[in-house]
Design a protein around this motif. Structure first.
Motif, PDB file in Angstrom:
ATOM      1  N   ASP A  30       0.824  -1.213   0.000  1.00  0.00           N
ATOM      2  CA  ASP A  30       0.000   0.000   0.000  1.00  0.00           C
ATOM      3  C   ASP A  30       0.858   1.264   0.000  1.00  0.00           C
ATOM      4  O   ASP A  30       0.583   2.216   0.727  1.00  0.00           O
ATOM      5  CB  ASP A  30      -0.941  -0.019   1.214  1.00  0.00           C
ATOM      6  CG  ASP A  30      -1.972   1.104   1.168  1.00  0.00           C
ATOM      7  OD1 ASP A  30      -2.412   1.452   0.060  1.00  0.00           O
ATOM      8  OD2 ASP A  30      -2.312   1.644   2.240  1.00  0.00           O
ATOM      9  N   SER A  82       0.327  -1.453  -3.998  1.00  0.00           N
ATOM     10  CA  SER A  82       1.221  -0.331  -4.290  1.00  0.00           C
ATOM     11  C   SER A  82       1.039   0.127  -5.724  1.00  0.00           C
ATOM     12  O   SER A  82       0.798  -0.673  -6.626  1.00  0.00           O
ATOM     13  CB  SER A  82       2.678  -0.731  -4.037  1.00  0.00           C
ATOM     14  OG  SER A  82       2.888  -0.992  -2.664  1.00  0.00           O
ATOM     15  N   THR A  83       1.168   1.450  -5.956  1.00  0.00           N
ATOM     16  CA  THR A  83       0.935   2.003  -7.281  1.00  0.00           C
ATOM     17  C   THR A  83       1.950   3.098  -7.594  1.00  0.00           C
ATOM     18  O   THR A  83       2.528   3.708  -6.696  1.00  0.00           O
ATOM     19  CB  THR A  83      -0.478   2.614  -7.388  1.00  0.00           C
ATOM     20  OG1 THR A  83      -0.606   3.688  -6.455  1.00  0.00           O
ATOM     21  CG2 THR A  83      -1.546   1.562  -7.126  1.00  0.00           C
ATOM     22  N   THR A  97       3.191   9.233  -6.607  1.00  0.00           N
ATOM     23  CA  THR A  97       2.297   9.990  -7.479  1.00  0.00           C
ATOM     24  C   THR A  97       2.855  11.383  -7.750  1.00  0.00           C
ATOM     25  O   THR A  97       3.255  12.091  -6.814  1.00  0.00           O
ATOM     26  CB  THR A  97       0.915  10.139  -6.826  1.00  0.00           C
ATOM     27  OG1 THR A  97       0.411   8.856  -6.473  1.00  0.00           O
ATOM     28  CG2 THR A  97      -0.061  10.824  -7.762  1.00  0.00           C
ATOM     29  N   ALA A 123       7.944  -0.666 -11.368  1.00  0.00           N
ATOM     30  CA  ALA A 123       6.829  -0.364 -10.476  1.00  0.00           C
ATOM     31  C   ALA A 123       7.113  -0.891  -9.079  1.00  0.00           C
ATOM     32  O   ALA A 123       7.810  -1.897  -8.900  1.00  0.00           O
ATOM     33  CB  ALA A 123       5.549  -0.983 -11.021  1.00  0.00           C
ATOM     34  N   THR A 154       1.651   6.363 -10.235  1.00  0.00           N
ATOM     35  CA  THR A 154       0.769   7.033 -11.188  1.00  0.00           C
ATOM     36  C   THR A 154       1.178   8.495 -11.357  1.00  0.00           C
ATOM     37  O   THR A 154       1.565   9.172 -10.403  1.00  0.00           O
ATOM     38  CB  THR A 154      -0.692   6.990 -10.715  1.00  0.00           C
ATOM     39  OG1 THR A 154      -0.796   7.592  -9.430  1.00  0.00           O
ATOM     40  CG2 THR A 154      -1.201   5.556 -10.641  1.00  0.00           C
ATOM     41  N   HIS A 196       2.299   4.424  -2.456  1.00  0.00           N
ATOM     42  CA  HIS A 196       1.814   5.085  -3.661  1.00  0.00           C
ATOM     43  C   HIS A 196       2.746   6.234  -4.028  1.00  0.00           C
ATOM     44  O   HIS A 196       2.922   7.179  -3.247  1.00  0.00           O
ATOM     45  CB  HIS A 196       0.397   5.607  -3.443  1.00  0.00           C
ATOM     46  CG  HIS A 196      -0.569   4.538  -3.017  1.00  0.00           C
ATOM     47  ND1 HIS A 196      -1.139   3.650  -3.906  1.00  0.00           N
ATOM     48  CD2 HIS A 196      -1.024   4.189  -1.784  1.00  0.00           C
ATOM     49  CE1 HIS A 196      -1.912   2.807  -3.242  1.00  0.00           C
ATOM     50  NE2 HIS A 196      -1.855   3.110  -1.955  1.00  0.00           N
TER      51      HIS A 196
END
Length: 739
Positions: free
Chosen positions: A560, A580-581, A564, A574, A583, A562
């Motif tokens: 989790d 997890s992201t 951004t 990634a 963006t 992120h």
């Protein structure tokens, strides 16, 4: 609404300095005066008292704020000025210890060494007073270096749990006083300093428990899989041995002889030892605030504080970030609960609403500031740290589930300038925070550090780190430049480094430039979400010129996270880990856009700061080829913007990689980034306007390519070729061609 540490700092300070309750609003502050040689109990401007007498006088004041003003000068400290609960502000009032107007008071733990006598070889010698063991020496304010030798590879200096070979090859077997010398060893993120205790033939033994705590088998270091002990496969060399008369050969070096109780120094050009002021740190702690509340320390300097532990049998068995393992016994522990922080010039234990601001910490043998034992709602702000043997600030503790009273919470570290720390203990960091909650690290400037810049969290991938006191921390708007310096050979860190699950934590608005830039290994990061780091937002950071990844997590058990809206000149895979992201990030840039420049410029302690703009890359649009291809490792992988993917040729004579720029261009600089697992070494960089390289300009690189090797070329070329001068493979992760 964005919470910054500036707002917290101002709010905290305002609370401390606010007017007394209404019934007492008219009470004027009581001002007491102290001076370096003050005496008596008057504590008036005309008859100042000592620091201790001023403290005692402040205890008697009721119903108003108290201000203790320190006159200009050096306060020689034989022990710390100790403030306890009785020295706190009462009934909504504040006790302030401050520099008098226009004054620059300095609390000093140093002692002058005098009586220097010249020797025929150009060195100078002075006797040290009893009970003083000089570990650092400053000559006219400039740090001297303990005399040191060359590195010794593991093939010669083979380290085991019992000791080390190499006494004959290094000459140590014939030194007059080998038991005054120490081995300095760096393994990945750790550093070790252990004193030699004996030499028998080719074998050296070392002080205990220093050596045992530096080797495997204690079951007291974590995590269990760690392979960074002195007897591990990761050990490659002794960085150097230090403090032997036989090593004293460079100006600015000194040596301590414990038998004769003398310091011998080889002066630098222009130094006159008959007139020079030579100081060694002696007193360890200069100011301690234990259980105090509503106290402010402002405008005071701290200098020449000592750190005695490394000179004892405990030595310096580094574990991470400047914390060490001490003692011969202790509980099995893989989560780092029982590690020891470095000694600091100023320590706050269990404080509430303590403010330290506009202070200066310099020429220290240990660390600058420690907030520990559940210090809460306290602030370290607008202070300067420079030339420290260890780190600048240590905030919090290593217990993952403390009681509410012992939880470090709502502390602020803001608008501080930290430069050239970790000079001696190169595994230390600029700002360290352990199991902290709601701590804000904001608008600090950190520069020229050997290892990580800011480190928040603890516990590695142990159960304790998955559900701890860590939460809601903010690492915002800091300027972090030239960290993880290659010369110090500390690896596996980052400009911002985290551990542990910490829900609500934000890393935002930071400017990171040159972290592990020029490294030898592929492990220096911008933002490093290491070891169970989870629930962290990485937003709107500007990250350039890093040795490996701009954002990294070590394994997929960090969840989790992120990333951004960040800007960076490289690319990275990634983030791993459930949920997890990545963006909206602008990666692979060769020019920072205006918005990124604005964010980077606003970061740090000094307002608008300079930003090192990127240089355009001509290679990314070039036609790239190589002499052969090993599997899928094609030539284009060196221009894909990702320093984690590699080109690779077959092993062959004169193997090469080449970029055709399409037309003749001015080529001012070339960056060659190695493939760390199969490093390109001993190669030519050839630049030509003709495809047959008949008019080539050649720059030869001896040894391995770095991350990167930077070459200034300043010539006209269409073709750029990297070619081995012997047999082997060309293996590269990144090639940049700048106009």
């Amino acid at each position: 609404m964005k919470l910054t540490s500036l707002a917290v700092a101002l709010g905290t300070t305002a609370a401390l300095l606010s007017a007394a309750p209404a019934a007492q609003a008219g009470a004027a502050p009581r001002t007491l005066h102290a001076a370096p040689h003050g005496s008596g109990s008057a504590c008036s401007l005309g008859h100042p008292c000592s620091l201790q007498d001023a403290r005692d006088a402040a205890r008697t004041v009721r119903g108003r704020d108290v201000r203790v003003e320190l006159a200009d000068g050096t306060y020689t400290m034989n022990g710390p000025l100790e403030l306890g609960p009785a020295d706190s502000g009462r009934d909504g009032h504040t006790v302030t210890w401050a520099a008098a107007p226009g004054a620059e008071p300095v609390l000093s733990g140093g002692r002058a060494l005098t009586g220097w006598a010249g020797n025929p070889d150009g060195t100078w010698t002075a006797e040290a007073p009893e009970n003083i063991t000089p570990r650092q020496l400053f000559v006219d304010g400039v740090r001297a270096v303990r005399a040191r030798g060359d590195s010794c590879p593991a093939a010669v200096c083979d380290a085991t749990q019992e000791g080390m070979t190499g006494a004959r090859a290094t000459g140590i077997a014939h030194w007059a006083r080998p038991t005054d010398a120490e081995a300095v060893i760096r393994v990945r993120w750790r550093a070790y300093h252990c004193r030699i205790t004996g030499v028998s033939g080719d074998v050296m033994t070392f002080a205990q428990p220093c050596w045992a705590n530096s080797a495997s088998g204690t079951d007291r270091t974590g995590p269990a899989w760690d392979t960074t002990t002195v007897d591990s496969p990761r050990y490659s060399e002794v960085s150097f041995f230090e403090n032997a008369r036989e090593l004293l050969d460079e100006p600015g070096e000194f040596v301590w002889d414990s038998g004769a109780r003398t310091v011998t120094y080889l002066p630098r050009a222009g130094e006159n030892m008959r007139r020079a002021r030579t100081v060694t740190p002696v007193t360890e702690n200069l100011l301690t605030l234990d259980g105090v509340h509503d106290v402010r320390v402002t405008g005071i300097g701290f200098a020449y504080a000592a750190y005695r532990q490394p000179s004892t049998d405990d030595g310096y068995a580094g574990t991470q970030a400047g914390l060490t393992l001490t003692g011969a016994t202790g509980p099995a522990d893989h989560a780092g609960r029982h590690y020891t922080k470095p000694a600091a010039a100023l320590t706050v234990r269990g404080g509430r609403r303590v403010v330290v601001d506009h202070a200066a910490f310099t020429r220290l043998g240990g660390a600058g500031v420690v907030f520990e034992h559940g210090t809460q709602d306290s602030t370290l702000a607008r202070s300067r740290f420079t030339d420290l043997s260890s780190g600048a600030a240590y905030i919090g503790d290593t217990e993952p589930l403390p009681t509410a009273e012992l939880t470090g919470a709502r502390n602020t570290v803001s608008h501080n300038t930290i430069r050239r720390t970790g000079v001696e203990y190169t595994d230390s960091v600029g700002i360290w925070a352990g199991y902290e909650a709601e701590t804000v690290i904001d608008h600090n400037t950190l520069d020229d550090l050997p290892y990580s810049g800011i480190s928040v969290g603890w516990g590695w991938n142990q159960p304790e780190a998955r559900n701890s006191a860590l939460r809601d921390n903010r690492i915002t708007d800091n300027r972090i430049t030239d960290v993880m310096r290659v010369a110090y050979d500390q690896h596996d860190g980052g400009a911002v480094y985290t551990q542990g699950a910490q829900p609500g934590t934000v890393i935002s608005g930071n400017y990171i430039n040159r972290s592990a830039y020029g490294n030898t290994e592929r492990d220096g990061n911008g933002i490093y979400l290491d070891e169970q780091s989870s629930h962290i937002a990485v937003t709107r950071n500007v990250i350039t010129r890093v040795g490996y990844k701009w954002v990294s997590n070590w394994a997929d058990y960090g969840v989790d996270n992120h990333a951004t809206g960040n800007w960076t000149d490289t690319a990275a895979p990634a983030l791993a880990g459930t949920g997890s992201t990545m963006t909206g990030n602008r990666t692979g840039l060769d020019l920072l856009p205006a918005e990124a420049l604005q964010v980077a410029s606003a970061a740090g302690a000094g307002g608008r700061g300079d930003v090192e703009q990127l240089r355009p890359d001509l290679a990314r649009t070039a036609t790239v080829t190589q002499s052969s291809t090993d599997g899928t490792a094609t030539a284009a992988r060196a221009t894909d913007g990702d320093t984690t993917t590699d080109t690779r040729t077959l092993a062959e004579p004169g193997a090469w990689w080449q970029a055709d720029l399409g037309t003749v261009r001015r080529v001012g600089q070339i960056e060659v980034w190695n493939n760390s697992s199969m490093t390109t070494a001993d190669f030519d960089v050839r630049l030509a306007t003709q495809a047959d390289f008949s008019d080539a300009t050649t720059v030869h690189v001896t040894g391995r390519a770095l991350r990167p090797t930077v070459l200034t070329t300043d010539t006209e070329a269409r073709f750029v070729r990297i070619e081995l001068t012997g047999t082997g493979r060309v293996a590269l992760s990144h090639v940049l061609v700048h106009p």
